[in-house]
Motif scaffolding. Structure first.
Motif, PDB file in Angstrom:
ATOM      1  N   ASP A 233      -3.046   4.276  11.202  1.00  0.00           N
ATOM      2  CA  ASP A 233      -2.894   2.879  11.620  1.00  0.00           C
ATOM      3  C   ASP A 233      -2.326   2.784  13.030  1.00  0.00           C
ATOM      4  O   ASP A 233      -1.344   2.078  13.291  1.00  0.00           O
ATOM      5  CB  ASP A 233      -2.000   2.114  10.631  1.00  0.00           C
TER       6      ASP A 233
ATOM      7  N   THR B  17       5.691   1.069   1.615  1.00  0.00           N
ATOM      8  CA  THR B  17       4.304   0.778   1.986  1.00  0.00           C
ATOM      9  C   THR B  17       3.915   1.404   3.308  1.00  0.00           C
ATOM     10  O   THR B  17       4.757   1.656   4.170  1.00  0.00           O
ATOM     11  CB  THR B  17       4.087  -0.745   2.073  1.00  0.00           C
TER      12      THR B  17
ATOM     13  N   ASP C 141      -0.744  -0.736   6.178  1.00  0.00           N
ATOM     14  CA  ASP C 141      -1.956  -1.397   5.708  1.00  0.00           C
ATOM     15  C   ASP C 141      -1.652  -2.380   4.576  1.00  0.00           C
ATOM     16  O   ASP C 141      -2.202  -2.297   3.477  1.00  0.00           O
ATOM     17  CB  ASP C 141      -2.975  -0.351   5.248  1.00  0.00           C
ATOM     18  N   VAL C 142      -0.775  -3.338   4.854  1.00  0.00           N
ATOM     19  CA  VAL C 142      -0.421  -4.365   3.872  1.00  0.00           C
ATOM     20  C   VAL C 142      -1.546  -5.401   3.821  1.00  0.00           C
ATOM     21  O   VAL C 142      -1.977  -5.897   4.871  1.00  0.00           O
ATOM     22  CB  VAL C 142       0.915  -5.047   4.252  1.00  0.00           C
ATOM     23  N   PRO C 143      -2.049  -5.732   2.634  1.00  0.00           N
ATOM     24  CA  PRO C 143      -3.155  -6.695   2.550  1.00  0.00           C
ATOM     25  C   PRO C 143      -2.804  -8.033   3.198  1.00  0.00           C
ATOM     26  O   PRO C 143      -1.652  -8.467   3.177  1.00  0.00           O
ATOM     27  CB  PRO C 143      -3.354  -6.858   1.033  1.00  0.00           C
ATOM     28  N   GLU C 144      -3.806  -8.690   3.740  1.00  0.00           N
ATOM     29  CA  GLU C 144      -3.593  -9.940   4.468  1.00  0.00           C
ATOM     30  C   GLU C 144      -2.988 -11.017   3.572  1.00  0.00           C
ATOM     31  O   GLU C 144      -2.111 -11.774   4.004  1.00  0.00           O
ATOM     32  CB  GLU C 144      -4.905 -10.432   5.073  1.00  0.00           C
ATOM     33  N   GLU C 145      -3.429 -11.110   2.321  1.00  0.00           N
ATOM     34  CA  GLU C 145      -2.875 -12.127   1.430  1.00  0.00           C
ATOM     35  C   GLU C 145      -1.377 -11.897   1.217  1.00  0.00           C
ATOM     36  O   GLU C 145      -0.591 -12.846   1.151  1.00  0.00           O
ATOM     37  CB  GLU C 145      -3.604 -12.124   0.089  1.00  0.00           C
ATOM     38  N   SER C 146      -0.989 -10.635   1.140  1.00  0.00           N
ATOM     39  CA  SER C 146       0.437 -10.321   0.988  1.00  0.00           C
ATOM     40  C   SER C 146       1.196 -10.654   2.261  1.00  0.00           C
ATOM     41  O   SER C 146       2.322 -11.164   2.211  1.00  0.00           O
ATOM     42  CB  SER C 146       0.615  -8.848   0.631  1.00  0.00           C
ATOM     43  N   ARG C 147       0.603 -10.372   3.398  1.00  0.00           N
ATOM     44  CA  ARG C 147       1.249 -10.710   4.676  1.00  0.00           C
ATOM     45  C   ARG C 147       1.516 -12.205   4.775  1.00  0.00           C
ATOM     46  O   ARG C 147       2.569 -12.625   5.271  1.00  0.00           O
ATOM     47  CB  ARG C 147       0.383 -10.251   5.852  1.00  0.00           C
TER      48      ARG C 147
ATOM     49  N   ASP D 209       0.839  -1.200   0.000  1.00  0.00           N
ATOM     50  CA  ASP D 209       0.000   0.000   0.000  1.00  0.00           C
ATOM     51  C   ASP D 209       0.875   1.252   0.000  1.00  0.00           C
ATOM     52  O   ASP D 209       1.399   1.646   1.037  1.00  0.00           O
ATOM     53  CB  ASP D 209      -0.908  -0.019   1.241  1.00  0.00           C
TER      54      ASP D 209
END
Length: 292
Positions: A214, A176, A179-185, A150
């Motif tokens: 955040d 970024t 707020d890194v997307p969960e799938e990326s995490r 993000d």
């Protein structure tokens, strides 16, 4: 896998040109540099290497550090401090494959791969390869996966690089917010070495025009403005991902001088080996901070 941090600074680097702040002064005194971001990843089994992002400081970085020119390159996004060094490929490489994401950015109307292809169409030795995020590809005998992060308003990608033979894993957050997307995490999770964007300490959010975002349970902002993580956000993400070793990169000269050279903030020239036994730091004799 041998990982060399060629550039660990933000868009202006540390020391910053024309700046006489205490942090830039201290960096000059210590002989410490944080040039614009770039990472060299060598597959020691195949004697091949990948360059993550083409810093505008490309020439200086490769003259300063003992690493070979890369056999392939990756571009995470199109901000100048990550892409403009690609012009150095002129008369330096006989052939260079460059990998970039194929998703169309609503802001630009083209993908990162398209932008690289169009901007550097004069480089006959460069061939751009389109890569779909979350779909692993093999580069130089290593498995590489782009993961969306993000970094508004432009698309940007983190990276996962794994050695299929040793199981060693390097994760890079890319530029970024927290707020890194969960799938990326999930893709980034459990790295041996995590290189994570931590541009400033959270205390400096009060000076940003829109502050921080955040916030954690104690009200500490994990994002500085909208585009980058604070130090605290970076460390929180590293903990969430269960990183074995964490280094903060893309750091700015706005860190107060008494905090700017503390662990785990990285400096140029740090080098690590990742293998079956985990992470080993290779450059301690060359890091001025070990002499303090």
């Amino acid at each position: 896998m041998r990982v060399t941090l060629l550039g660990t600074g933000d868009t202006t680097g540390t020391p910053t040109v024309g700046c006489d702040c205490e942090t830039c002064g201290a960096a000059r005194e210590r002989g410490v540099e944080r040039s614009r971001f770039s990472v060299h990843v060598e597959n020691e089994r195949t004697d091949e290497s990948i360059l993550i992002d083409f810093s505008p400081d490309f020439r200086h970085q490769f003259l300063t550090h003992d690493v070979d020119l890369p056999d392939a390159a990756v571009i995470t996004h199109i901000h100048f401090d990550h892409i403009d060094g690609l012009g150095n490929a002129y008369r330096v490489f006989d052939s260079l494959p460059v990998y970039a994401a194929d998703e169309v950015d609503p802001q630009t109307g083209e993908s990162v791969a398209d932008t690289v292809r169009d901007k550097y169409d004069y480089l006959d030795t460069v061939t751009v390869h389109d890569v779909t995020p979350f779909e692993p590809i093999e580069v130089c005998g290593l498995e590489l996966t782009f993961v969306p992060v993000d970094h508004p308003p432009l698309v940007c990608y983190g990276l996962v690089i794994e050695d299929p033979q040793t199981g060693a894993k390097l994760s890079l957050s890319g530029d970024t917010s927290y707020d890194v997307p969960e799938e990326s995490r999930q893709q980034l999770r459990d790295p041996d070495l995590f290189l994570v964007d931590g541009i400033v300490p959270a205390s400096l959010c009060e000076y940003h025009p829109i502050g921080g975002a955040d916030h954690d349970a104690d009200g500490v902002p994990r994002t500085f403005g909208t585009k980058h993580m604070t130090r605290e956000g970076a460390l929180s993400l590293a903990a969430d991902l269960d990183a074995e070793t964490t280094r903060l990169v893309h750091t700015a000269h706005y860190y107060p001088a008494d905090e700017a050279f503390e662990e785990p903030l990285a400096v140029d020239g740090e080098q690590y080996r990742l293998d079956e036994s985990g992470v080993t730091r290779l450059d301690t004799d060359a890091d001025p901070r070990f002499d303090q």
